[in-house]
Design an enzyme around this catalytic site. Structure first.
Site, mmCIF file in Angstrom:
data_model
loop_
_atom_site.group_PDB
_atom_site.id
_atom_site.type_symbol
_atom_site.label_atom_id
_atom_site.label_comp_id
_atom_site.label_asym_id
_atom_site.label_seq_id
_atom_site.Cartn_x
_atom_site.Cartn_y
_atom_site.Cartn_z
ATOM 1 N N GLU A 1 0.903 -1.221 0.047
ATOM 2 C CA GLU A 1 0.002 -0.188 0.029
ATOM 3 C C GLU A 1 0.831 1.269 0.002
ATOM 4 O OE1 GLU A 1 -2.336 1.095 3.525
ATOM 5 O OE2 GLU A 1 -3.435 2.301 2.466
ATOM 6 N N ARG B 1 6.081 -12.430 9.227
ATOM 7 C CA ARG B 1 6.721 -10.917 9.197
ATOM 8 C C ARG B 1 8.077 -11.126 9.896
ATOM 9 N NH1 ARG B 1 2.724 -7.358 10.790
ATOM 10 N NH2 ARG B 1 3.522 -6.027 8.821
ATOM 11 N N LYS C 1 4.812 0.679 9.825
ATOM 12 C CA LYS C 1 4.641 1.871 9.104
ATOM 13 C C LYS C 1 4.179 3.075 10.029
ATOM 14 C CE LYS C 1 3.324 0.172 4.868
ATOM 15 N NZ LYS C 1 2.999 0.300 3.432
#
Length: 563
Positions: free
Chosen positions: A42, A267, A277
């Site tokens: 994104e 992850r 983020k």
RNA sequence: UGCCGGGUCGUCUAAUGGCAGGACAGCGGCCUUUGGAGCCGUAUGUGGAGGUUCGAGUCCUCCCCCGGCAGCCA
């Protein structure tokens, strides 16, 4: 170049549970032999090292299986996304060497298709327009242990839903007034299946579609469709989407659309830093760091500015592997990966971070002598260069001690040490200022000890680096350390309070050998005995060079005195 | 306490019923005109209890622990 035998290939490329699934799929022709992966960021922030893991995973698979790899922006939320992020992500993916060829896609290119699919679902009676407010929807959803209850709008007629949905699209309603929901099961133990939202009304300008749309698909509705449209075979994503897989399956089955297989992996977590983020954005916005590409940031652009190479990051991705268990990877693995690459490929140079003047008294004033230094002991083809030795030099302050601890191999009063590529010198006199600080050393040299002549029988334990006092170039050196003082700052209540105050130490009067005056941006150098450095791409200027320290060399002496 | 997923050296990761291996970190040594690099050696691990089996990290049962999920974020 010789072809790798299959065994060599297996050895060089670690397998993992995802590759095993693909091997099996290939064996059973599940996808007619196709392998097609993608990286779907994104554009709401810069990419970090965790994304690099995902990129190399997806790209590496496509490359090794002769498949295809897409770069696709998941741009379904106009309020958070920006073109700047799109640009940075493209640059980072290219820099890492993940080749997507002409397959650069955007979810926003599929908005019409997604809309049409939604209409299909409405016509099948599998989706409805709901007027509940956000907090009501939450309330109706139930809890982890209690089932939800059905929306009073759940049984609107298909005609009414079609009409309302079209009017949502036309902009007849305000943000939050209505949503389109899938009609699944409000009592499902999987909360994602309790009539999830497919479309919400957002009157905002989208960075690519402008004001064409005022309804935007949610991630859950959009993502599976994106992979379906692109013919992805293996939709590789992180663990938190495991619970969503049944929903994607449901959507695609309802639509009768092509159906990729989703596979989840853990992850990357790295100690002494943060990876979300949201937190990285906060560090940027609150000025805790010098932007997304601050060399202390775990972002791709930060690592690049710090001096990390794509090869180092690829090495790292290879070393850490891929699995499903949560893990906290030691930053030492990243540092190992970058040292391994830089050691083999960087030019060596001499640079003194904290200069201490020495005068070699048995050379005449203004003495100069040309000596040869090798550029990279790991790579003879890097050649040699000339250094000018002189009677006035600077050495590293830390390489002299008046009262050394046991095991100190460097210069001490009355002691000898070799100057790298030069002579063995002896410290004859220590000169101090009024407050007792050592400001200069007076030394003599052993004329038979010139480097490379082999005339000296003498063995000294230490070799130290130096620069010529007259010729050295003054530069700024920025010494970086871990950003946080605690292993897992994200779990701390006030995580920002654990920033390492010494994560950046600026040394404004470092001295480097003259050849470094021509240092090239984008090149990495090893300052002998101190670490790997590169020019700072943002702040370095000709005549006012700024070097960033990528990582120190391993220092077994520093380690031994610490214990 | 619902559903889903996961627990192997300090860390990351292999072993797919058959010698628990590799890498990093650690420790010891060799070598060295970078206390770098390289080389050699070494210690450390299957969450627990039962069961199946000639044989279990792997299969079964129970337990314990960790992570994710109640955004109109992704």
């Amino acid at each position: 170049m010789a072809e790798n035998t299959p065994e060599e290939k297996n050895e060089s490329k670690k397998s993992n549970f995802i590759r095993e699934i693909i091997d099996e799929d290939l064996k059973t022709s599940k996808w007619e032999g196709r392998v097609h992966t993608r990286f779907p960021p994104e554009p709401n922030g810069y990419l970090h090292i965790g994304h690099a893991k995902s990129i190399m995973l997806n790209y590496g698979i496509a490359r090794d299986y002769n498949g295809k790899f897409n770069l696709r922006f998941d741009d379904t939320n106009p309020e958070k996304e920006e073109q700047e992020y799109v640009d940075s992500i493209i640059a980072d993916v290219k820099w890492l060497g993940a080749e997507y060829e002409d397959r650069l896609f955007f979810a926003s290119d599929y908005f019409q298709q997604m809309y049409d699919y939604a209409v299909d679902l409405i016509k099948k009676g599998a989706a409805y327009v709901c007027d509940l407010k956000a907090d009501e929807i939450r309330e109706y959803r139930g809890t982890l242990t209690a089932p939800g209850k059905e929306s009073p709008y759940r049984n609107r007629t298909i005609e009414e839903n079609l009409d309302l949905f079209e009017r949502m699209k036309k902009g007849e309603f305000d943000n939050g007034e209505k949503v389109l929901r899938a009609k699944i099961d409000m009592a499902s133990p999987n909360l994602n299946l309790r009539d999830p939202i497919m479309y919400r009304i957002v009157h905002a300008e989208h960075h690519r579609t402008g004001n064409v749309w005022c309804i935007y698909p949610t991630y859950d509705w959009a993502h599976g469709i994106e992979d379906s449209i692109e013919g992805i075979t293996h939709s590789i994503c992180t663990l938190e989407f495991e619970n969503h897989r049944p929903l994607y399956d449901w959507y695609l089955d309802q639509l009768g659309a092509y159906h990729p297989q989703q596979i989840e992996f853990a992850r990357l977590n790295l100690n002494y830093t943060v990876m979300s983020k949201r937190k990285l954005l906060q560090l940027v916005q609150e000025g805790k760091v010098d932007g997304w590409d601050d060399p202390r940031m775990p972002t791709i652009s930060g690592l690049r500015r710090r001096g990390y190479t794509p090869e180092a990051i690829r090495n790292f991705a290879e070393i850490i592997g891929v699995a499903k268990r949560d893990a906290m990877t030691d930053i030492a693995l990243l540092e190992y990966a970058v040292r391994e690459d830089l050691n083999k490929h960087t030019l060596r140079a001499m640079a003194v971070l904290k200069p201490l003047k020495i005068v070699i008294t048995d050379f005449p004033d203004g003495y100069e002598e040309e000596i040869e230094a090798v550029n990279n002991p790991e790579d003879p083809s890097a050649g040699t260069r000339k250094l000018i030795f002189g009677n006035e030099l600077y050495i590293e302050e830390a390489d002299f001690m008046e009262n050394p601890p046991k095991g100190f191999h460097r210069l001490v009063p009355g002691g000898e040490v070799r100057l790298r590529y030069g002579y063995i010198i002896k410290c004859e006199e220590v000169i101090k200022d009024e407050s007792g600080n050592v400001v200069e050393l007076r030394c003599t040299h052993d004329p038979d000890s010139r480097s490379g002549t082999g005339t000296s029988k003498k063995k000294v334990k230490g070799t130290i680096h130096w620069v010529n006092a007259k010729l050295a170039v003054r530069v700024e050196a920025r010494l970086y350390d871990r950003l946080f003082m605690v292993e897992d700052p994200a779990t701390e209540e006030n995580w920002l309070e654990h920033l390492n105050p010494d994560s950046l130490v600026i040394v404004s009067n470092a001295l480097v050998e003259p050849s470094l005056a021509d240092a090239k941006s984008g090149m990495n150098y090893q300052f002998e005995r101190t670490g790997y450095f590169c020019l700072d791409s943002k702040n370095s200027k000709p005549g006012a060079l700024v070097f960033n320290r990528t990582v120190t060399l391993k220092d077994s002496w520093a380690k031994s005195i610490k214990n």
